[in-house]
Scaffold this motif. Sequence first.
Motif, short mmCIF file in Angstrom:
data_model
loop_
_atom_site.label_atom_id
_atom_site.label_comp_id
_atom_site.label_asym_id
_atom_site.label_seq_id
_atom_site.Cartn_x
_atom_site.Cartn_y
_atom_site.Cartn_z
N PHE A 80 37.93 46.68 42.79
CA PHE A 80 38.27 45.38 42.22
C PHE A 80 38.92 44.46 43.25
CE2 PHE A 80 37.87 47.63 38.14
CZ PHE A 80 37.11 46.71 37.44
N SER A 84 37.38 40.91 44.27
CA SER A 84 38.19 39.68 44.21
C SER A 84 38.09 38.92 45.53
CB SER A 84 39.66 40.03 43.93
OG SER A 84 39.80 40.68 42.69
N LEU A 184 43.93 42.75 36.92
CA LEU A 184 42.79 42.58 36.02
C LEU A 184 42.98 41.38 35.09
CD1 LEU A 184 41.77 46.20 34.94
CD2 LEU A 184 40.72 44.73 36.65
#
Length: 235
Positions: A80, A84, A184
């Motif tokens: 993640f 990003s 998140l």
Amino acid sequence: MTFLDRIGLFGPLDFGALGLLLTALIAVGLLIENPPSSRPSVSALMADVRREWMHQMTLREARIFDAQMLSTLRQGTGFFASASLITIGGVLAALGNTEQLIGVAEDFTLDAAPAIVWEAKLLVTLLLLTNAFLKLVWSHRLFGYCSALMGAVPNDPKDPLTKRRSSQAAEINITAARGFNRGLRALYFSLASTAWLLSAEALIIATLVTVAILARREFASRSRLVLLEGIGTEK
């Protein structure tokens, strides 16, 4: 064009929608991390599970399974964080090519706003993505600290250092998970912020939908009911 002139390009509804987005991001995070005792969130329940995990680890002579679990958590966090960073690059590319963006936006909104308006809206998305990246990178590092602490836990359950190190590992693990969840949530709201390119009304709707999704998953999901089973907590 002065700063006040640029501010004047946005109406009260724009500022209200932006304020709602930022307020929702902060408020949802506070509610999830500090839920009422009568209705704990999934994140709060999982914190107890992580403490139990570290306790059970001290009873295992071979801790390969625990190492594999932590490695999986680090891989997910790293994924993640990388996603990003790639998305940040895409937004920066869009900021450098606003002419094409304006053309696409006008097809949807029939609004001939100047480039500075679109750039400001994308800047909000960029800031949220940057916040998500920093949270996820820090979470990844904390999982590494947790790994080191787990390695420092003695194999003897009766050793006084065992409980201390396992408790430290549990709290660092929980802190890492909290940073991961914050990252998140920032990603969720960064997606919602792109609705501002359409209109302030679209941003308000996207923010409310995001809040509803997060609230349902933390306080009304099937996974929460599973975690509550057999622990004597309100269902």
